[in-house]
Design a protein around this motif. Structure first.
Motif, PDB file in Angstrom:
ATOM      1  N   ALA A  28       0.860  -1.183   0.000  1.00  0.00           N
ATOM      2  CA  ALA A  28       0.000   0.000   0.000  1.00  0.00           C
ATOM      3  C   ALA A  28       0.899   1.236   0.000  1.00  0.00           C
ATOM      4  O   ALA A  28       2.087   1.152   0.305  1.00  0.00           O
ATOM      5  CB  ALA A  28      -0.910  -0.003   1.226  1.00  0.00           C
ATOM      6  N   ILE A  62      -2.768   5.250   5.164  1.00  0.00           N
ATOM      7  CA  ILE A  62      -2.599   4.838   3.773  1.00  0.00           C
ATOM      8  C   ILE A  62      -2.912   6.054   2.898  1.00  0.00           C
ATOM      9  O   ILE A  62      -3.945   6.693   3.050  1.00  0.00           O
ATOM     10  CB  ILE A  62      -3.542   3.669   3.428  1.00  0.00           C
ATOM     11  CG1 ILE A  62      -3.396   2.529   4.420  1.00  0.00           C
ATOM     12  CG2 ILE A  62      -3.324   3.212   2.003  1.00  0.00           C
ATOM     13  CD1 ILE A  62      -2.080   1.815   4.397  1.00  0.00           C
ATOM     14  N   VAL A  95      -3.917  -1.145  -3.627  1.00  0.00           N
ATOM     15  CA  VAL A  95      -3.280  -2.191  -2.820  1.00  0.00           C
ATOM     16  C   VAL A  95      -2.928  -3.357  -3.743  1.00  0.00           C
ATOM     17  O   VAL A  95      -3.495  -3.501  -4.820  1.00  0.00           O
ATOM     18  CB  VAL A  95      -4.172  -2.694  -1.665  1.00  0.00           C
ATOM     19  CG1 VAL A  95      -4.405  -1.624  -0.628  1.00  0.00           C
ATOM     20  CG2 VAL A  95      -5.490  -3.224  -2.173  1.00  0.00           C
ATOM     21  N   ASP A 149      -7.302  -1.388  -7.659  1.00  0.00           N
ATOM     22  CA  ASP A 149      -7.542   0.041  -7.423  1.00  0.00           C
ATOM     23  C   ASP A 149      -8.925   0.423  -7.950  1.00  0.00           C
ATOM     24  O   ASP A 149      -9.163   1.540  -8.361  1.00  0.00           O
ATOM     25  CB  ASP A 149      -6.446   0.905  -8.052  1.00  0.00           C
ATOM     26  CG  ASP A 149      -6.376   0.776  -9.562  1.00  0.00           C
ATOM     27  OD1 ASP A 149      -7.144  -0.023 -10.138  1.00  0.00           O
ATOM     28  OD2 ASP A 149      -5.556   1.481 -10.178  1.00  0.00           O
ATOM     29  N   TRP A 176      -8.785   2.058   0.143  1.00  0.00           N
ATOM     30  CA  TRP A 176      -7.900   0.888   0.120  1.00  0.00           C
ATOM     31  C   TRP A 176      -8.527  -0.326   0.780  1.00  0.00           C
ATOM     32  O   TRP A 176      -8.312  -1.449   0.383  1.00  0.00           O
ATOM     33  CB  TRP A 176      -6.540   1.216   0.745  1.00  0.00           C
ATOM     34  CG  TRP A 176      -6.581   1.465   2.220  1.00  0.00           C
ATOM     35  CD1 TRP A 176      -6.758   2.654   2.854  1.00  0.00           C
ATOM     36  CD2 TRP A 176      -6.432   0.481   3.252  1.00  0.00           C
ATOM     37  NE1 TRP A 176      -6.741   2.478   4.223  1.00  0.00           N
ATOM     38  CE2 TRP A 176      -6.537   1.152   4.487  1.00  0.00           C
ATOM     39  CE3 TRP A 176      -6.215  -0.890   3.252  1.00  0.00           C
ATOM     40  CZ2 TRP A 176      -6.438   0.491   5.710  1.00  0.00           C
ATOM     41  CZ3 TRP A 176      -6.121  -1.549   4.468  1.00  0.00           C
ATOM     42  CH2 TRP A 176      -6.227  -0.852   5.680  1.00  0.00           C
TER      43      TRP A 176
END
Length: 102
Positions: free
Chosen positions: A11, A30, A35, A52, A57
């Protein structure tokens, strides 16, 4: 569930948010939605699952989890055998150059 020992979740974080042991600090944030899960499957070899699709995330990580769950179900219910679902595009032949006319 599929016999993986060491999985890596990637990440977008800054270096100071990572502890010396490689795990995230409890206060880590994040920075993006992307990810990727990477691991070596005992039968299929190295696999990567980037995501994505969603704006958060956590939702993308959940998407990866749901994908793996669906892939496991394919073999469990007999639709595929010998881990075919993990091979992806590996079964496609290499591109063949077509002869040119003239």
């Amino acid at each position: 569930m599929i016999g993986v020992r060491d999985a890596i979740i990637e990440a977008d974080v800054t270096e100071n948010q990572i502890r010396n042991d490689g795990l995230l600090r409890s206060t880590a944030r994040i920075n993006g939605e992307r990810v990727r899960l990477s691991f070596v499957h005992p039968a299929a070899g190295p696999l990567q699952y980037p995501c994505d699709t969603y704006n958060d995330w956590r939702d993308n990580l959940r998407g990866i989890v749901k994908t793996l769950s669906a892939q496991r179900a394919m073999e469990r219910y007999g639709a595929v055998r010998q881990h075919q679902q993990y091979r992806g595009w590996a079964a496609l032949p290499s591109p063949v150059e077509l002869p040119t006319s003239g």
